[in-house]
Design an enzyme around this catalytic site. Structure first.
Site, short mmCIF file in Angstrom:
data_model
loop_
_atom_site.label_atom_id
_atom_site.label_comp_id
_atom_site.label_asym_id
_atom_site.label_seq_id
_atom_site.Cartn_x
_atom_site.Cartn_y
_atom_site.Cartn_z
N ASN A 1 -1.78 3.91 7.49
CA ASN A 1 -1.38 4.09 6.34
C ASN A 1 -2.28 4.46 5.49
O ASN A 1 -3.51 3.72 5.08
CB ASN A 1 -0.76 2.80 5.87
CG ASN A 1 -0.49 2.86 4.48
OD1 ASN A 1 -0.32 3.86 3.72
ND2 ASN A 1 -0.10 1.57 3.78
N LYS B 1 -2.50 5.55 2.58
CA LYS B 1 -2.31 5.22 0.95
C LYS B 1 -2.44 6.46 0.21
O LYS B 1 -2.10 7.50 0.63
CB LYS B 1 -3.06 3.99 0.59
CG LYS B 1 -2.92 2.85 1.62
CD LYS B 1 -3.30 1.61 1.15
CE LYS B 1 -3.24 0.43 2.17
NZ LYS B 1 -3.60 -1.05 1.77
N HIS C 1 6.19 -1.92 1.15
CA HIS C 1 4.85 -2.36 1.32
C HIS C 1 4.41 -3.02 0.05
O HIS C 1 4.91 -2.85 -0.98
CB HIS C 1 3.95 -1.02 1.34
CG HIS C 1 2.72 -1.26 1.75
ND1 HIS C 1 1.54 -1.81 0.40
CD2 HIS C 1 1.68 -1.30 2.85
CE1 HIS C 1 0.56 -2.06 1.28
NE2 HIS C 1 0.33 -1.77 2.28
N GLU D 1 2.21 -3.02 -1.98
CA GLU D 1 1.64 -2.13 -3.13
C GLU D 1 2.87 -1.70 -3.87
O GLU D 1 2.68 -1.23 -5.05
CB GLU D 1 0.93 -1.36 -2.52
CG GLU D 1 -0.59 -1.83 -2.25
CD GLU D 1 -1.47 -1.40 -1.24
OE1 GLU D 1 -1.39 -0.06 -0.95
OE2 GLU D 1 -2.46 -2.00 -0.88
N GLU E 1 2.04 -8.54 6.66
CA GLU E 1 0.89 -8.11 6.20
C GLU E 1 0.68 -9.21 4.82
O GLU E 1 0.97 -9.00 3.77
CB GLU E 1 0.95 -6.74 5.46
CG GLU E 1 0.94 -5.41 6.39
CD GLU E 1 0.62 -4.05 5.81
OE1 GLU E 1 -0.39 -3.72 6.51
OE2 GLU E 1 1.07 -3.85 4.83
N GLY F 1 -7.00 -4.61 2.50
CA GLY F 1 -7.82 -4.08 1.83
C GLY F 1 -9.15 -4.97 1.68
O GLY F 1 -10.05 -4.49 0.57
N SER G 1 -6.55 -5.36 7.09
CA SER G 1 -7.83 -5.47 7.39
C SER G 1 -8.36 -5.28 8.91
O SER G 1 -9.14 -5.91 9.63
CB SER G 1 -8.66 -6.71 6.90
OG SER G 1 -8.92 -6.53 5.39
P1 PGA Z 1 -5.85 -2.28 5.40
O1 PGA Z 1 -4.45 -1.90 4.46
O2 PGA Z 1 -5.95 -1.93 6.76
O3 PGA Z 1 -6.95 -1.52 4.52
O4 PGA Z 1 -6.18 -3.74 4.89
C1 PGA Z 1 -3.25 -2.41 5.45
C2 PGA Z 1 -2.16 -1.97 4.73
O5 PGA Z 1 -1.84 -2.21 3.47
O6 PGA Z 1 -1.17 -1.37 5.39
#
Ligand code: PGA
Length: 250
Positions: free
Chosen positions: A11, A13, A99, A101, A170, A176, A213
């Site tokens: 992803n 983003k 997601h 976010e 997640e 992140g 992560s």
């Molecule tokens: P990350 O993000 O691997 O940077 O923690 C995962 C995600 O939001 O899909």
């Protein structure tokens, strides 16, 4: 025993601008050529502006490309949204739904089930994301919350969708942050997701991914858990070599 093929999805983003997408794809294809195609299935969720060039560059490879979001309506007055037909027209084979976010911006509730349904009806794969906040985990609410998210997101699913559907668990506190869930925490939550998703789909067939992560260094342990069938990878997916290292750990 199940025969679930691991799925590793990157992803991006709001990263990767213009030519950077071409360079990424060229490097990914070079590595696949040099080191061989991993057993795991690979997918990328680039930003909308890069979908067409990424799907074009990766056409003929095994990597499928998806949108980071999709709207449930066919078309209409939805400023800033993207439809299933737009994704398909840009060469996408899938879409990510829910997601955290996006949920944080108010995209929650029954609309997510409609988005999953719309993507599948339009011939795309759908990946539903779910996961609890740190406050919810600390308050002991993880199980109820995630159960609710899965039931809500799968409300319109049908058993024969299982091959084109996956769920990414997640935990928001791991996204992140560099704070990865322990393999036990990830396994427990993914087992829960499988159990709840099993109310709708064949639980032995549904792919449940962990995200938050994931890095080459922690991938093998996470992906070695019995209920973790892959990873949704943010930060580490921005480097093709890291994404492939995670895929090879699966
Ligand atoms: P990350 O993000 O691997 O940077 O923690 C995962 C995600 O939001 O899909």
């Amino acid at each position: 025993m199940s025969v679930r093929r691991p799925l590793i999805a990157g992803n991006w983003k709001m990263h990767v601008v213009g030519d950077e997408a071409d360079a990424y794809c060229a490097e990914l294809l070079r590595l696949l050529d040099a080191d061989g195609v991993p057993a795991a299935e690979l997918a990328l969720f680039p930003p909308f502006t890069a979908l067409e060039r990424v799907s074009g560059a990766l056409a003929g490879s095994d990597v499928w490309v998806g949108g980071q979001n999709v709207h449930e309506a066919e078309s209409g007055a939805h400023t800033g949204d993207i439809s299933v037909a737009m994704l398909a027209g840009a060469g996408c084979g899938g879409a990510l739904v829910g997601h955290s976010e996006r949920r944080a911006l108010g995209e929650t509730g029954p609309a997510l089930a409609a988005r999953v349904r719309a993507a599948l009806d339009g011939g795309l794969r759908a990946m539903l994301a779910c996961g609890e906040s740190l406050e919810q985990r600390e308050a002991g609410e993880t199980e109820d919350w995630v159960t609710g998210q899965v039931r809500e997101g799968l409300a319109e699913i049908r058993p024969d969708d299982v091959e084109r559907f996956s769920i990414a668990y997640e935990p928001i506190w791991a996204i992140g942050t560099g704070v990865v869930a322990t393999p036990e925490q990830a396994q427990d939550a993914c087992a829960l997701v499988r159990r709840v998703a099993g109310e709708f789909l064949d639980r032995d067939q549904i792919r449940v991914l962990y995200g938050g992560s994931v890095k080459p260094e922690n991938a093998a342990e996470l992906l070695g858990q019995p209920d973790i069938d892959g990873a949704l990878v943010g930060g580490a997916s921005l480097k093709p070599a890291d994404l492939l290292a995670i895929a090879r750990a699966a």
